[in-house]
Scaffold this active site. Structure first.
Site, PDB file in Angstrom:
ATOM      1  N   ARG A  67     -52.031  -2.396  -1.542  1.00 33.84           N
ATOM      2  CA  ARG A  67     -52.284  -2.224  -0.107  1.00 33.84           C
ATOM      3  C   ARG A  67     -52.306  -0.780   0.352  1.00 33.84           C
ATOM      4  O   ARG A  67     -52.891  -0.469   1.377  1.00 33.84           O
ATOM      5  CB  ARG A  67     -51.292  -3.069   0.685  1.00 33.84           C
ATOM      6  N   HIS A 207     -42.974 -10.682 -22.380  1.00 35.59           N
ATOM      7  CA  HIS A 207     -43.297  -9.608 -23.321  1.00 35.59           C
ATOM      8  C   HIS A 207     -42.465  -9.671 -24.605  1.00 35.59           C
ATOM      9  O   HIS A 207     -42.832  -9.086 -25.610  1.00 35.59           O
ATOM     10  CB  HIS A 207     -43.240  -8.225 -22.650  1.00 35.59           C
ATOM     11  N   LYS A 211     -43.317  -8.703 -29.015  1.00 36.06           N
ATOM     12  CA  LYS A 211     -42.616  -7.712 -29.838  1.00 36.06           C
ATOM     13  C   LYS A 211     -42.827  -8.058 -31.311  1.00 36.06           C
ATOM     14  O   LYS A 211     -42.626  -9.204 -31.718  1.00 36.06           O
ATOM     15  CB  LYS A 211     -41.117  -7.709 -29.522  1.00 36.06           C
ATOM     16  N   GLU A 245     -28.344  -4.281 -22.775  1.00 32.21           N
ATOM     17  CA  GLU A 245     -29.047  -3.085 -22.295  1.00 32.21           C
ATOM     18  C   GLU A 245     -28.012  -2.064 -21.870  1.00 32.21           C
ATOM     19  O   GLU A 245     -26.968  -2.423 -21.308  1.00 32.21           O
ATOM     20  CB  GLU A 245     -29.924  -3.430 -21.093  1.00 32.21           C
ATOM     21  N   ASP A 264     -33.925 -13.332 -14.812  1.00 32.84           N
ATOM     22  CA  ASP A 264     -34.615 -12.152 -15.329  1.00 32.84           C
ATOM     23  C   ASP A 264     -34.743 -12.184 -16.859  1.00 32.84           C
ATOM     24  O   ASP A 264     -35.770 -11.789 -17.403  1.00 32.84           O
ATOM     25  CB  ASP A 264     -33.827 -10.895 -14.896  1.00 32.84           C
ATOM     26  N   HIS A 269     -36.959 -14.460 -21.798  1.00 28.56           N
ATOM     27  CA  HIS A 269     -36.839 -13.783 -23.088  1.00 28.56           C
ATOM     28  C   HIS A 269     -35.876 -14.492 -24.052  1.00 28.56           C
ATOM     29  O   HIS A 269     -36.189 -14.722 -25.212  1.00 28.56           O
ATOM     30  CB  HIS A 269     -36.360 -12.340 -22.906  1.00 28.56           C
ATOM     31  N   LYS A 359     -26.613  -6.020 -18.471  1.00 24.76           N
ATOM     32  CA  LYS A 359     -26.989  -4.638 -18.191  1.00 24.76           C
ATOM     33  C   LYS A 359     -25.748  -3.762 -18.227  1.00 24.76           C
ATOM     34  O   LYS A 359     -24.628  -4.243 -18.039  1.00 24.76           O
ATOM     35  CB  LYS A 359     -27.628  -4.556 -16.803  1.00 24.76           C
TER      36      LYS A 359
HETATM   37  C1  BG6 Z   1     -37.720  -7.285 -18.260  1.00 27.63           C
HETATM   38  C2  BG6 Z   1     -36.605  -7.389 -17.255  1.00 27.63           C
HETATM   39  O1  BG6 Z   1     -38.432  -8.486 -18.339  1.00 27.63           O
HETATM   40  O2  BG6 Z   1     -37.167  -6.988 -19.531  1.00 27.63           O
HETATM   41  C3  BG6 Z   1     -35.795  -6.119 -17.206  1.00 27.63           C
HETATM   42  O3  BG6 Z   1     -37.146  -7.650 -15.973  1.00 27.63           O
HETATM   43  C4  BG6 Z   1     -35.315  -5.742 -18.580  1.00 27.63           C
HETATM   44  O4  BG6 Z   1     -34.683  -6.244 -16.333  1.00 27.63           O
HETATM   45  C5  BG6 Z   1     -36.474  -5.761 -19.574  1.00 27.63           C
HETATM   46  O5  BG6 Z   1     -34.748  -4.441 -18.517  1.00 27.63           O
HETATM   47  C6  BG6 Z   1     -35.972  -5.580 -20.982  1.00 27.63           C
HETATM   48  O6  BG6 Z   1     -37.074  -5.429 -21.827  1.00 27.63           O
HETATM   49  P1  BG6 Z   1     -36.942  -4.640 -23.207  1.00 27.63           P
HETATM   50  O7  BG6 Z   1     -38.296  -4.777 -23.805  1.00 27.63           O
HETATM   51  O8  BG6 Z   1     -36.582  -3.231 -22.849  1.00 27.63           O
HETATM   52  O9  BG6 Z   1     -35.862  -5.332 -23.954  1.00 27.63           O
END
Ligand code: BG6
Length: 511
Positions: A67, A207, A211, A245, A264, A269, A359
């Site tokens: 936007r 994602h 990997k 993390e 999240d 994941h 985290k």
């Molecule tokens: C994302 C989350 O999908 O994956 C993030 O929204 C997280 O909060 C991230 O930090 C972690 O991805 P990776 O590839 O760094 O393990």
């Protein structure tokens, strides 16, 4: 909008990673959420690296849709800034970027306004004429889940979602996670998606599936004869999956406080990694054969009752979380979860799977550890020797030090019968010269090739939400409960240790 200079970019040494056969078909990628975090941190760096490795057809262009009013050049500058910070290859090759950036343009519009979509349509047609693409279109919704329905409807009304056929150009759509907020909203989203798209046009991205090391789970299991015969309740005591993390919410407080660790990370994941560890061998590596098997695992996950949630799940929050920007000062949003779950099927009955994710922990570390049962009888005589005998552990390290390790017992040299645990270790970085590709590179490539293996199917996201929704409802309904707090830089709350100790087991160190 201007798309100029489509001359061939500077050649670099061809990488083994992208062979000629891997080159993408010509297409235009339209990114919704064009100025957002994901676009700057992941998507544009992924595309830039694909250009470096000659994987993109020269008739490939990008349109950012968002936007804020800005020119093509201002938009390119914004992206270049992100590239300098987040591309895996540094420093940025200016000449290469100049060539690629000329294929990036910008269309201003909001998600609701039909006029924006009319402008987008014109923009697409102009770009397609300029680059001479066949009309293949890939829409990427790098937006919050709540924005997806309106974008899909408007795209459909603007006639931009035609399925295409064998001889006509295709249109595909990539939907980012989190896919909905719970089972109900995910099912609603699936219904809306099905109204405007065919399932084979839809790429629900997670994602982690892209990997390299996550794909290695299946190769380790199915490419070796030594593991699969042991891969069941007879030989495996338990499985630990850790995604730690060291970073906090990194300026994403507004998003994170509404989302929390379960939506999240766990729903997507961790459950994907769990499915790959636990699934049955597929009949082939075709997309739906693999997805069928992943779905079976998610279907077999034992659902918790309200009381069971608090026995099997630890909800934690790092101490400084409430001071983060855009986070509620009394927020109960968990930034950490430890979960003990069970897969009710023939292979895994009674084997606990422990998930741990958070985290601001001591290290960045994502790994799977398969802990085998102890030997049935210790034959080494002395009690102290027998006590030293540790179970075998197979660890698949996903990041950062990608690889695999197998812990075995061996005799310590010397006259005495002494036993020690040793590790056989394989490291990607020591074995392969090429750096590991970022997951988004692989997944963008697959979406353009039309390979949906590493994307979640409709039923897959719903079964994942079916497991996670009772956990979320119990937590969100128990408004008097506080998360357990843990120090930043620690290994997480002591309650998570207790969850393990209660089972006579212990977490592996996060190091
Ligand atoms: C994302 C989350 O999908 O994956 C993030 O929204 C997280 O909060 C991230 O930090 C972690 O991805 P990776 O590839 O760094 O393990």
């Amino acid at each position: 909008m201007r798309v100029t200079d489509l001359s061939p970019h500077q050649r670099i040494d061809a990488s083994e990673l992208f062979l000629q056969a891997d080159r993408l078909e010509p297409c235009v990628l339209v990114i919704f959420g064009a100025a957002g975090d994901l676009t700057r941190r992941k998507l544009i760096p992924a595309l830039y690296n694909m250009v470096r490795e000659e994987a993109l057809d020269e008739r490939f262009a990008v349109i950012g849709y968002s936007r804020s009013p800005q020119s093509d050049d201002q938009y390119r500058d914004l992206l270049l800034d992100g590239l300098g910070n987040y591309s895996r290859a540094q420093p940025i090759d200016e000449k290469l970027w100049q060539g690629f950036s000329q294929r990036i343009s910008y269309v201003e519009g909001n998600f609701e306004d039909p006029e924006g979509y009319a402008a987008l349509r014109n923009g697409l047609e102009a770009v397609e004429r300029l680059i001479g693409s066949d009309g293949n279109r890939l829409f990427y919704l790098a937006t919050p889940p709540s924005a997806a329905p309106i974008i899909l409807h408007r795209l459909s009304e603007a006639g931009l979602l035609q399925a295409g056929g064998a001889d006509s150009p295709w249109t595909r759509i990539i939907l980012e996670k989190p896919y909905g907020r719970d089972l109900e909203s995910a099912s609603d989203l699936n219904r809306i998606v099905a109204e405007v798209l065919q399932e084979d046009q839809v790429y629900r991205i997670d994602h982690y599936l892209g990997k390299e090391t996550v794909q290695n789970i299946l190769v380790a299991r199915l490419g070796n004869t030594i593991f699969e015969p042991l891969w069941n309740r007879k030989y495996i005591d338990h499985v630990q999956i850790t995604a730690a993390e060291s970073i906090g919410v990194e300026g994403r407080g507004r998003f994170y406080d509404r989302t929390g660790v379960v939506r999240d990370m766990v729903q997507s994941h961790l459950l994907q990694v769990l499915s790959l560890c636990a699934m049955e061998p597929p009949v082939s590596f075709a997309a739906d054969d693999i997805r069928d098997k992943r779905v079976e695992v998610l279907r077999s996950l034992r659902q918790f009752t309200a009381e069971e949630v608090f026995k099997n799940v630890v909800f934690g929050q790092y101490r400084g979380y409430r001071d983060e920007e855009n986070v509620d000062r009394e927020s109960r949003t968990p930034t950490y979860a430890a979960i003990m779950c069970f897969i009710d099927n023939w292979r895994w009955q009674g084997v606990p799977f422990f998930l741990r994710v958070g985290k601001h922990l001591s290290q960045r570390l994502t790994e799977i550890s398969v802990v085998f049962r102890p030997v049935p009888l210790c034959l080494f005589g002395r009690d102290d020797v027998c006590q030293d005998l540790e179970p075998n552990v197979l660890t698949i390290r996903i990041q950062p030090d990608a690889g695999m390790a197998l812990k075995i017992s061996s005799k310590r040299p010397g006259g005495e019968m002494e036993v020690a645990s040793v590790e056989m270790d394989f490291s990607y970085s020591e074995t392969y010269a090429h750096p590991i590709r970022d997951a988004y590179e692989r997944l963008l490539l697959d979406a353009v090739k039309g390979d949906a293996t590493l994307f979640a199917r409709r039923d897959e996201v719903e079964f994942a939400w079916r497991f996670v929704t009772p956990i979320l409802s119990s937590w969100e309904g128990a408004i008097k409960r506080q998360p357990v707090f843990y120090a930043e830089g620690s290994e997480g709350p002591v309650e998570a240790e207790n969850l393990m100790h209660g089972q006579g087991r212990q977490w592996r160190e996060i190091c």
